[in-house]
Structure formats: structure tokens, C-alpha cells
Design a protein around this motif. Structure first.
Motif, mmCIF file in Angstrom:
data_model
loop_
_atom_site.group_PDB
_atom_site.id
_atom_site.type_symbol
_atom_site.label_atom_id
_atom_site.label_comp_id
_atom_site.label_asym_id
_atom_site.label_seq_id
_atom_site.Cartn_x
_atom_site.Cartn_y
_atom_site.Cartn_z
ATOM 1 N N SER A 182 4.661 21.806 23.397
ATOM 2 C CA SER A 182 5.927 22.502 23.667
ATOM 3 C C SER A 182 6.056 23.661 22.697
ATOM 4 N N GLN A 183 6.926 24.596 23.041
ATOM 5 C CA GLN A 183 7.134 25.746 22.154
ATOM 6 C C GLN A 183 8.544 26.290 22.291
ATOM 7 N N GLN A 184 9.033 26.847 21.190
ATOM 8 C CA GLN A 184 10.342 27.501 21.119
ATOM 9 C C GLN A 184 10.123 28.882 20.510
ATOM 10 N N GLU A 186 11.913 31.492 20.383
ATOM 11 C CA GLU A 186 13.085 32.050 19.696
ATOM 12 C C GLU A 186 13.243 31.496 18.292
ATOM 13 N N ASN A 187 12.606 30.346 18.012
ATOM 14 C CA ASN A 187 12.684 29.739 16.684
ATOM 15 C C ASN A 187 11.329 29.671 15.986
ATOM 16 N N ASP A 188 10.266 30.185 16.634
ATOM 17 C CA ASP A 188 8.907 30.142 16.094
ATOM 18 C C ASP A 188 8.468 28.707 15.818
ATOM 19 N N ILE A 189 8.745 27.824 16.760
ATOM 20 C CA ILE A 189 8.417 26.405 16.613
ATOM 21 C C ILE A 189 7.548 25.953 17.781
ATOM 22 N N ALA A 190 6.533 25.134 17.489
ATOM 23 C CA ALA A 190 5.678 24.541 18.515
ATOM 24 C C ALA A 190 5.340 23.114 18.117
ATOM 25 N N THR A 191 5.005 22.301 19.120
ATOM 26 C CA THR A 191 4.488 20.958 18.862
ATOM 27 C C THR A 191 3.087 20.849 19.459
ATOM 28 N N LEU A 192 2.245 20.062 18.806
ATOM 29 C CA LEU A 192 0.868 19.852 19.237
ATOM 30 C C LEU A 192 0.653 18.377 19.571
ATOM 31 N N SER A 193 -0.229 18.149 20.569
ATOM 32 C CA SER A 193 -0.658 16.797 20.916
ATOM 33 C C SER A 193 -2.136 16.662 20.603
ATOM 34 N N PRO A 194 -2.529 15.890 19.613
ATOM 35 C CA PRO A 194 -3.952 15.703 19.289
ATOM 36 C C PRO A 194 -4.610 14.716 20.260
ATOM 37 N N SER A 195 -5.921 14.879 20.436
ATOM 38 C CA SER A 195 -6.662 13.968 21.311
ATOM 39 C C SER A 195 -6.859 12.606 20.668
ATOM 40 N N THR A 196 -7.137 12.582 19.392
ATOM 41 C CA THR A 196 -7.310 11.323 18.659
ATOM 42 C C THR A 196 -6.396 11.311 17.451
ATOM 43 N N LEU A 197 -6.081 10.123 16.997
ATOM 44 C CA LEU A 197 -5.157 9.957 15.877
ATOM 45 C C LEU A 197 -5.902 9.465 14.642
ATOM 46 N N PRO A 198 -5.334 9.661 13.475
ATOM 47 C CA PRO A 198 -5.959 9.117 12.258
ATOM 48 C C PRO A 198 -5.930 7.603 12.277
ATOM 49 N N GLN A 199 -6.763 6.993 11.456
ATOM 50 C CA GLN A 199 -6.806 5.533 11.409
ATOM 51 C C GLN A 199 -5.459 4.948 10.996
ATOM 52 N N THR A 200 -4.792 5.608 10.079
ATOM 53 C CA THR A 200 -3.450 5.186 9.659
ATOM 54 C C THR A 200 -2.481 6.313 9.972
#
Length: 312
Positions: A182-184, A186-200
Motif C-alpha cells: 500500500s502507499q500514501q 500525500e504522506n510519503d508512506i508505504a507498506t511492504l509485504s515480504p515473501s519470507t519472514l525472519p525466524q523470530t
């Protein structure tokens, strides 16, 4: 002349021959015998007779008086030692001890910056964005922070805008491709979805609002120096900044914590390590890419909405 013989004396007890109980008498064998009722028993008889004549209320008062005397005696023998009066010297000593103990506790406690850094470190990520350009392409880097238990990463939009490939690196040494979720603008904000997650996976805690003078800490990767912390205070609130192309960012936090290229998208923290903003840029009249004392961050009340966080 005829001799007259006096008759024997009659026993005082009369014909029965008992006589005075207190006087001895001779039995048939001529032995002297004393009756059971003796002078030794007379005082007890007299005392009992007197006691029966004393009114009952007098006995009650006497018993109560005896009990009171016993209680007073017991208290006198068992009461604790009297407490010594408190002097000014005692008060001064207590105050000094309290101040010394507080100073020792503060000296033993870790600094606020250490607490903030250790709290946010598991949630911090390094972002590499590859853009088209030339034969090998152009790469830029920035920071981000994990804010949800599904691995969602919050960052500044300009860090990843226009990227052909995005890679996020976690603090445990692993990395993963990521896409913009997602992105905004007007506020210079974005979210990212990673393919894999860290172990913790450790999502950061989002904080509330800040005030002018609040100590804050910026954590990111300035000029490629990964996992760096800088400290400062909130200098002002509700600032507006022109970022080019006719675009203007509003309602920003102004702070004097040092930020440089590589800090963009990283978290701005309070002393508890809670995210209070996302670093978005710096003010530099010389147009050079280095810090001159003024940085800006999007308040988490605004930035968090892009990640689905509840309104602050």
C-alpha cells in the motif's frame, strides 16, 4: 467429833460428764483426752463468719481491683522500650540515604537510548531498492520497521517508489524479496509485504503523540552505516515541507536527531522504544545530501494508518 468429807466436784458439763471441750479430761484409764474442737480451728471459723457478713458488691470491687493491679503489673514488666524521639540529624540522614539510593539506581539503569535501541532492533529492516538505469541499474537503500505479526513493513514511499526489485534484510542475517502492499503519496508512506519472514518475528510497538522537547531517537542505516542510532529532541510539531514536483508534506514532526540518506523510512522512537514517527526527510538549503540539523518524520498517527493500525 464426826469428820465431814466434801463431796466431789461435779463435772461442768453436767451429768453427761463431757465437761469443757477445751479442758482435758481423764478417760476410764486415767489418761487426759482433748476433744476434737480445738483452739487452732477458731480463727478460721471466725474468718468465715466475717466473710459471710461482707456484702457481695464489696467482693466484686475487690476482685476487679486485684485484676487491674495484675494487668498493670504485667504491662509494666512486658511493655516495649520507649521509641527515641526523631531528631533533625535522623531526618537529614534518611534524606541523604534516599538521594544516594536513587542516584545508584539511576547509575545502574541503562540509558534511554540503549533501551530504545535494544527494543526496536529485532523489528528493524534494511531496504534495498533496485531501479532501472544504466547497464547494472541504480540501487538505493533505506530503512523500515516491522509493524504487524504478518510481517508488514512500514517505510517511506520515496525509498521504494519506482523500484523494479525490493529486498529486505532482517537483523538475524536473513533476507527476502518484498513488494509494495500500500502507499500514501500525500504522506510519503508505504507498506511492504515480504515473501519470507525472519525466524523470530518481533513487531514494533506503536506509541502515541509527542510534545516539543520530548527526547527522540532515529534508527536506520545512514550512508550505509547499518543499525545506527542518533538522539535528539522534538523541535517543533505540525511542520510543512515542499519535497519537489509541487508536492508538500504536512503535519510533520521536526527534530534535531541526525538523519542522513539511509535513515529515510526508519522509525523515530521515544525513550521506551515505541515508534512515534517514520523518518521522511531532512531540510538542507544547500541541496547537499547530508544533515544540517533539521530532520522530519511523519507522525505515527498518520503513518500507522497505512499499515492498518488503529487511529491514535
Amino acid at each position: 467429833m464426826a469428820r465431814v468429807i466434801a463431796p466431789p466436784e461435779a463435772d461442768a458439763a453436767g451429768p453427761s460428764g463431757d465437761g469443757d471441750p477445751g479442758r482435758p479430761r481423764e478417760d476410764g484409764a486415767g489418761m487426759r483426752v482433748r476433744r476434737a474442737g480445738t483452739r487452732a480451728a477458731r480463727p478460721f471459723v471466725a474468718a468465715w463468719t466475717w466473710a459471710r457478713r461482707v456484702p457481695g458488691r464489696v467482693w466484686v470491687v475487690g476482685i476487679v481491683a486485684v485484676l487491674l493491679l495484675a494487668a498493670v503489673g504485667t504491662y509494666a514488666l512486658t511493655r516495649p522500650n520507649p521509641v527515641a524521639p526523631v531528631t533533625q540529624q535522623d531526618i537529614d540522614a534518611k534524606v541523604k540515604k534516599g538521594i544516594d539510593d536513587q542516584a545508584k539506581a539511576e547509575a545502574a539503569a541503562p540509558p534511554d537510548g540503549t533501551v530504545a535501541y535494544q527494543t526496536i532492533q529485532p523489528s528493524l529492516v534494511l531496504i534495498n531498492a533496485k531501479r532501472a538505469g544504466g547497464s547494472s541499474g541504480e540501487s538505493g537503500s533505506g530503512a523500515g520497521v516491522i509493524v504487524k505479526d504478518d510481517g508488514t513493513i512500514l517505510t517511506a514511499l520515496h525509498v521504494v517508489s519506482g523500484a523494479e526489485a525490493i529486498t529486505v534484510s532482517y537483523t538475524d542475517g536473513t533476507s527476502s524479496p518484498a513488494t509494495i502492499a500500500s502507499q500514501q503519496p500525500e504522506n510519503d508512506i508505504a507498506t511492504l509485504s515480504p515473501s519470507t519472514l525472519p525466524q523470530t518475528l518481533v513487531p514494533a510497538v506503536l506509541g502515541g503523540g509527542v510534545q516539543v522537547g520530548t527526547p527522540v531517537f532515529a534508527v536506520g542505516h545512514p550512508l550505509g552505516l547499518t543499525d545506527s542510532l542518533s538522539a535528539g529532541v522534538v523541535s517543533a510539531l505540525d511542520r510543512s515541507v515542499n519535497i519537489g514536483n509541487g508536492q508538500k508534506l504536512e503535519h510533520l514532526i521536526q527534530m534535531d536527531a541526525a538523519v542522513n540518506p539511509g535513515n529515510s523510512g526508519g522509525p523515530l522512537l521515544n525513550k521506551a522504544g515505541q515508534v512515534v514517527g517514520i523518518v521522511t526527510g531532512l531540510a538542507n538549503p544547500s541541496q547537499q545530501g547530508f544533515f544540517v540539523g533539521i530532520g522530519f518524520a511523519v507522525p505515527i498517527a498518520t503513518a500507522g494508518g497505512g499499515a492498518g493500525a488503529p487511529a491514535q
